[in-house]
Design a protein around this motif. Structure first.
Motif, PDB file in Angstrom:
ATOM      1  N   ALA A  64      68.670  35.709  32.743  1.00  0.00           N
ATOM      2  CA  ALA A  64      68.349  35.480  31.327  1.00  0.00           C
ATOM      3  C   ALA A  64      67.782  34.096  31.077  1.00  0.00           C
ATOM      4  N   MET A  65      67.107  33.956  29.954  1.00  0.00           N
ATOM      5  CA  MET A  65      66.659  32.653  29.448  1.00  0.00           C
ATOM      6  C   MET A  65      66.936  32.604  27.954  1.00  0.00           C
ATOM      7  N   THR A  66      67.242  31.410  27.441  1.00  0.00           N
ATOM      8  CA  THR A  66      67.351  31.240  25.989  1.00  0.00           C
ATOM      9  C   THR A  66      66.662  29.919  25.624  1.00  0.00           C
ATOM     10  N   SER A  67      66.461  29.724  24.316  1.00  0.00           N
ATOM     11  CA  SER A  67      65.846  28.460  23.889  1.00  0.00           C
ATOM     12  C   SER A  67      66.847  27.306  23.986  1.00  0.00           C
ATOM     13  N   GLY A  68      68.119  27.586  24.070  1.00  0.00           N
ATOM     14  CA  GLY A  68      69.108  26.549  24.364  1.00  0.00           C
ATOM     15  C   GLY A  68      69.894  26.021  23.183  1.00  0.00           C
ATOM     16  N   GLY A  69      69.391  26.155  21.982  1.00  0.00           N
ATOM     17  CA  GLY A  69      70.135  25.683  20.804  1.00  0.00           C
ATOM     18  C   GLY A  69      69.674  24.324  20.308  1.00  0.00           C
TER      19      GLY A  69
END
Ligand SMILES: NC(=O)c1ccc[n+]([C@@H]2O[C@H](COP(=O)([O-])OP(=O)(O)OC[C@H]3O[C@@H](n4cnc5c(N)ncnc54)[C@H](O)[C@@H]3O)[C@@H](O)[C@H]2O)c1
Length: 367
Positions: free
Chosen positions: A202-207
């Motif tokens: 997975a990847m996320t924008s990180g917050g």
């Protein structure tokens, strides 16, 4: 139990309205006998909208659970309050409906499942996607072999950002868009494949500052996860708060002999061009002028009506909900969301810990 399930609705705002619509359509087997919200004006407004009479009003959920004349507590409060309210309700001997996600942490979600087992009561997990009529039609098409064997599924819930202030912090929400919106495609896929996932990345924008748009939000505003299942199927599960124009609940299914595209939000039979604008078109649409596809019975089409009836029927029969809608399913979905966060944070592929522990000990991460 009485012939009708007596319901204590806890929380009287957005999701409570979705559930109230369900109760209003199953008055043959359910009645809302009490509503609680710390903001009593919301209770009154909700009851007024649905013409509810003869119900008790509470502004404190502990008192409501202790005193209300009911068989089930339906928790429509922010995520961080689900566990506390559910545990109190089970102690009182009530069944419980919990909105998604089951809680903010896996530990608390597990406590809810344990408390239900200890009390001998049912914990129902409100995953409305599984009752969306279009989704059920699509599953029937798959079952009859209409698109052959499904190979790849793309599923997403995306919109422009939550209306609720608690969704802004990790403490009150448990994460960003993946736990708040992505829990729908995650829960749906786990139900479809009976939890048999093998690996994910997975990847996320990180917050916060690293977010694409919502810099004031602690959780991420963009996330995506690739996941594989034991039967060789793979899926892309997406959630974000950077989608304008209304909520997207979209599933694409590609099989060996066909494909299907399911759009829960924009599949209205109406296309409307309005210069003054409409009072409402679809959930989370910022504007209602120009061309739109105004929803026809949105709550029914998103699955809330079927979900509430199913829970009421299960309650009357004292039986578990269908796969994907039990407390343990909510717990599994939250575990997977937390592994999605781990994968994104550490840049690793995660192998299902259940498979790994079968094969070679307890570690479940691979670089
Ligand atoms: N299934 C879905 O599609 C869906 C959609 C929206 C929200 N939800 C879930 O529903 C839950 C509630 O979200 P929402 O959008 O309705 O939030 P909301 O902010 O619109 O409503 C929450 C309500 O809880 C009340 N509340 C807060 N603390 C309270 C307390 N201590 N005692 C009594 N009342 C209290 C608030 O006053 C508010 O009226 C969340 O878990 C959310 O994830 C699910």
């Amino acid at each position: 139990m009485n012939k009708k399930v007596r319901v204590l609705l806890i929380g009287a705002a957005f999701s409570a309205d979705l559930h109230m619509d369900g109760y209003a359509r199953c008055t043959d087997i359910a009645e809302v006998t009490a509503i609680c919200d710390k903001d009593v004006s919301r209770v009154e407004a909700l009851a007024e909208r649905y013409g509810l009479r003869n119900y008790k009003v509470y502004d404190n959920y502990e008192k409501a659970i202790a005193e209300a004349d009911c068989d089930i507590a339906d928790i429509c409060m922010p995520n961080f309050l689900h566990c506390d309210a559910a545990v109190a309700a089970f102690k009182k001997g009530l069944h419980v409906i919990s909105e998604k996600p089951l809680s903010t942490t896996v530990e608390e979600a597990a406590r809810m499942v344990e408390a239900a087992e200890k009390a001998g009561k049912k914990l129902f997990y409100a995953e409305d996607w599984l009752f969306a009529p279009a989704m059920n039609k699509a599953l029937a098409v798959i079952k009859e072999g209409g698109i052959g064997k499904p190979l790849y599924i793309r599923a997403r819930e995306c919109h422009c950002g939550s209306h609720s202030p608690f969704a802004q912090t990790l403490k009150y929400c448990g994460g960003g868009c993946m736990v708040h919106l992505g829990i729908h495609p995650v829960g749906f896929m786990l139900a479809l494949k009976e939890g048999s996932w093998t690996e994910l990345v997975a990847m996320t924008s990180g917050g916060a500052e690293t977010n694409l748009v919502h810099k004031q939000m602690e959780g991420e505003d963009w996330s995506a996860c690739m996941i594989k299942f034991e039967d060789g199927t793979s899926a892309l599960l997406e959630a974000n708060y950077v989608t304008t124009g209304g909520m997207e609940d979209v599933i694409d299914i590609y099989g060996t002999e066909g494909c299907m595209h399911i759009d829960l939000t924009f599949s209205s039979a109406i296309s409307c061009y309005s210069m003054p604008g409409l009072s409402y078109t679809v959930e989370k649409a910022e504007i209602t002028t120009g061309w739109s596809k105004p929803a026809v019975d949105e709550k029914f089409n998103l699955g809330y009506v079927g979900e509430i009836r199913h829970f009421m029927e299960c309650c009357l029969k004292n039986q578990d909900a269908k796969t994907g809608l039990r407390g343990i399913d909510g717990l599994e979905a939250l575990k997977v969301v937390n592994l999605i966060y781990k994968s994104a944070r550490e840049g690793i592929k995660i192998v299902n810990p259940k498979l790994i522990s079968k094969q070679r000990g307890s570690s479940y991460c691979e670089k």
